[in-house]
Design a protein around this motif. Sequence first.
Motif, PDB file in Angstrom:
ATOM      1  N   UNK A 268     -29.367  25.767  30.551  1.00 17.11           N
ATOM      2  CA  UNK A 268     -29.705  24.429  30.059  1.00 17.11           C
ATOM      3  C   UNK A 268     -30.554  23.661  31.061  1.00 17.11           C
ATOM      4  N   UNK A 269     -30.531  24.056  32.340  1.00 20.72           N
ATOM      5  CA  UNK A 269     -31.423  23.434  33.320  1.00 20.72           C
ATOM      6  C   UNK A 269     -32.870  23.768  32.972  1.00 20.72           C
ATOM      7  N   UNK A 270     -33.093  25.002  32.521  1.00 20.41           N
ATOM      8  CA  UNK A 270     -34.426  25.402  32.045  1.00 20.41           C
ATOM      9  C   UNK A 270     -34.769  24.646  30.759  1.00 20.41           C
ATOM     10  N   UNK A 271     -33.767  24.479  29.901  1.00 23.53           N
ATOM     11  CA  UNK A 271     -33.965  23.705  28.679  1.00 23.53           C
ATOM     12  C   UNK A 271     -34.390  22.278  29.009  1.00 23.53           C
ATOM     13  N   UNK A 272     -33.807  21.705  30.055  1.00 24.91           N
ATOM     14  CA  UNK A 272     -34.169  20.351  30.475  1.00 24.91           C
ATOM     15  C   UNK A 272     -35.628  20.293  30.907  1.00 24.91           C
ATOM     16  N   UNK A 273     -36.075  21.322  31.636  1.00 20.86           N
ATOM     17  CA  UNK A 273     -37.475  21.394  32.057  1.00 20.86           C
ATOM     18  C   UNK A 273     -38.397  21.405  30.833  1.00 20.86           C
ATOM     19  N   UNK A 274     -38.060  22.210  29.842  1.00 20.65           N
ATOM     20  CA  UNK A 274     -38.883  22.292  28.633  1.00 20.65           C
ATOM     21  C   UNK A 274     -38.882  20.977  27.863  1.00 20.65           C
ATOM     22  N   UNK A 275     -37.703  20.348  27.782  1.00 12.62           N
ATOM     23  CA  UNK A 275     -37.596  19.069  27.072  1.00 12.62           C
ATOM     24  C   UNK A 275     -38.429  17.999  27.760  1.00 12.62           C
ATOM     25  N   UNK A 276     -38.398  18.009  29.094  1.00 16.78           N
ATOM     26  CA  UNK A 276     -39.184  17.037  29.851  1.00 16.78           C
ATOM     27  C   UNK A 276     -40.680  17.231  29.585  1.00 16.78           C
TER      28      UNK A 276
ATOM     29  N   UNK B  20     -42.041  18.551  26.867  1.00 18.51           N
ATOM     30  CA  UNK B  20     -42.339  18.129  25.493  1.00 18.51           C
ATOM     31  C   UNK B  20     -42.383  16.609  25.383  1.00 18.51           C
ATOM     32  N   UNK B  21     -41.441  15.937  26.029  1.00 13.51           N
ATOM     33  CA  UNK B  21     -41.404  14.474  25.978  1.00 13.51           C
ATOM     34  C   UNK B  21     -42.599  13.845  26.691  1.00 13.51           C
ATOM     35  N   UNK B  22     -43.169  14.576  27.647  1.00 14.91           N
ATOM     36  CA  UNK B  22     -44.337  14.069  28.365  1.00 14.91           C
ATOM     37  C   UNK B  22     -45.626  14.284  27.574  1.00 14.91           C
ATOM     38  N   UNK B  23     -45.517  14.887  26.383  1.00 12.18           N
ATOM     39  CA  UNK B  23     -46.689  15.092  25.543  1.00 12.18           C
ATOM     40  C   UNK B  23     -47.524  16.301  25.929  1.00 12.18           C
ATOM     41  N   UNK B  24     -46.927  17.271  26.646  1.00  9.99           N
ATOM     42  CA  UNK B  24     -47.668  18.477  27.031  1.00  9.99           C
ATOM     43  C   UNK B  24     -48.000  19.289  25.784  1.00  9.99           C
TER      44      UNK B  24
ATOM     45  N   UNK C 196     -46.165  26.648  26.500  1.00  9.85           N
ATOM     46  CA  UNK C 196     -45.913  28.098  26.473  1.00  9.85           C
ATOM     47  C   UNK C 196     -46.194  28.725  27.828  1.00  9.85           C
ATOM     48  N   UNK C 197     -47.295  28.301  28.431  1.00  7.43           N
ATOM     49  CA  UNK C 197     -47.680  28.860  29.729  1.00  7.43           C
ATOM     50  C   UNK C 197     -46.646  28.526  30.799  1.00  7.43           C
TER      51      UNK C 197
ATOM     52  N   UNK D 170     -53.034  20.149  35.165  1.00  8.93           N
ATOM     53  CA  UNK D 170     -53.110  18.754  34.761  1.00  8.93           C
ATOM     54  C   UNK D 170     -51.797  18.306  34.139  1.00  8.93           C
ATOM     55  N   UNK D 171     -51.197  19.179  33.310  1.00 15.21           N
ATOM     56  CA  UNK D 171     -49.938  18.828  32.644  1.00 15.21           C
ATOM     57  C   UNK D 171     -48.827  18.625  33.652  1.00 15.21           C
ATOM     58  N   UNK D 172     -48.696  19.526  34.622  1.00 19.42           N
ATOM     59  CA  UNK D 172     -47.631  19.386  35.608  1.00 19.42           C
ATOM     60  C   UNK D 172     -47.889  18.206  36.535  1.00 19.42           C
ATOM     61  N   UNK D 173     -49.157  17.907  36.769  1.00 25.06           N
ATOM     62  CA  UNK D 173     -49.478  16.741  37.597  1.00 25.06           C
ATOM     63  C   UNK D 173     -49.075  15.464  36.887  1.00 25.06           C
ATOM     64  N   UNK D 174     -49.400  15.381  35.598  1.00 26.00           N
ATOM     65  CA  UNK D 174     -49.010  14.207  34.818  1.00 26.00           C
ATOM     66  C   UNK D 174     -47.494  14.095  34.738  1.00 26.00           C
ATOM     67  N   UNK D 175     -46.842  15.252  34.573  1.00 27.05           N
ATOM     68  CA  UNK D 175     -45.397  15.268  34.454  1.00 27.05           C
ATOM     69  C   UNK D 175     -44.745  14.755  35.735  1.00 27.05           C
ATOM     70  N   UNK D 176     -45.246  15.226  36.860  1.00 32.27           N
ATOM     71  CA  UNK D 176     -44.657  14.839  38.135  1.00 32.27           C
ATOM     72  C   UNK D 176     -44.874  13.379  38.449  1.00 32.27           C
ATOM     73  N   UNK D 177     -45.859  12.760  37.793  1.00 39.47           N
ATOM     74  CA  UNK D 177     -46.191  11.365  38.096  1.00 39.47           C
ATOM     75  C   UNK D 177     -45.590  10.376  37.119  1.00 39.47           C
TER      76      UNK D 177
END
Length: 376
Positions: free
Chosen positions: A310-318, A320-324, A330-331, A348-355
């Motif tokens: 579920x920790x991995x599930x949390x990463x995926x949910x985050x 999706x919620x960030x609009x990736x 998938x990548x 770019x997606x992970x940069x936006x997510x981290x910010x």
Amino acid sequence: MQLFKNKRSAKWQIRYLDEHGQRRDVSSGTTSRKVAEEYGAKLAREAHQVRTGLLAPEQLPLRAHGRRPLQEHLDDYASWCRSDGQAEDALRTKLRDVGNLATSTGCAYLADMTAARLVRHLDKLMSEGLAPRSLNRVRSNVRAFLNWCLHTGRMASRDLNKRTVPKRNEALDRRRKRRALTVDEERRLREASLLSGRWWTYQLVLWTGLRRGELAGLRWDDVDLEAGVLRVRAAVAKAKRDDELPLVHQAVEALEHLRRLCPTGCGMVVPRVPAKETLYGDLERAGVQGRTATGSCAANAAGERIDFHALRTTFATRLANAGVAPQVLKRLMRHGNVATTDPNDVELATSDLGAQRARAADMAAMPHDGPTEGEQ
């Protein structure tokens, strides 16, 4: 048929007339006279049946294989699988499934592995709560072993097929429902596991989506903190391919703390991945999730649970919620075919997510001084 002993061995020797009518001496392989007599009588009987035409000569090797202990065949099978390049974790599962069948139903020899015994074993596993998908895996692994025995001349035929051992209906599979952690639950989990040092392992998974096996196999050689990249090697990846993941600052922070906590000379990022019971205890202390009477994770009203995956599930949910975008998601999750994904989109997606402002503000409010090595 005669039994005798010689000076070279304490085991009984057997003298009998073979299928060609020639005298032959063989070892019984045992010091028990009774067992040696039974074995010698069987050899003499089979040789007599060949001489009188009651038994085809080509059946003798099959009978010899049938008298070998099942474990010897499993050892040969394991050697063949390794030479075929099969993954060690998959091989362990195969050997475990066949071994459990042998133990459960008393299969000591290859000839003992019948369809009726496998069906009985599967029914027992189902009564113990094993899901149809897992039952089909056991069935498939046993069939793979017996197919190998058939192709290597150890069996004349096998009776395991769709009619004798039908597949279980996976539509009835009671799959575990997982849910993602909320930001508040992450904060409480951090407070409950920070002093033990386990939080940094949890945080790494929460911000990389690594699977448990991938985390256990992660080496410091796979991490480049300066470049902000983590490599998932094919040897430990579920997809059996090399992948690179860009690291957000939360993942870098976790890795820096894990480096300080890592024993001197240890090449593994997480030398000891927290057991599932340990995570359940941390979640319980954090007030996130209770435990059942057996110590497993308790489900909420919707039947959802939080386990290590579920920790991995949390990463995926985050993500999706960030609009990736789905293709980028998938990548990052390393699902399916990701060959056409633009690496720049991923970064770019992970940069936006981290910010994300809310998450950054929430994490900034927490102390960042992790435990020392003596506090583990």
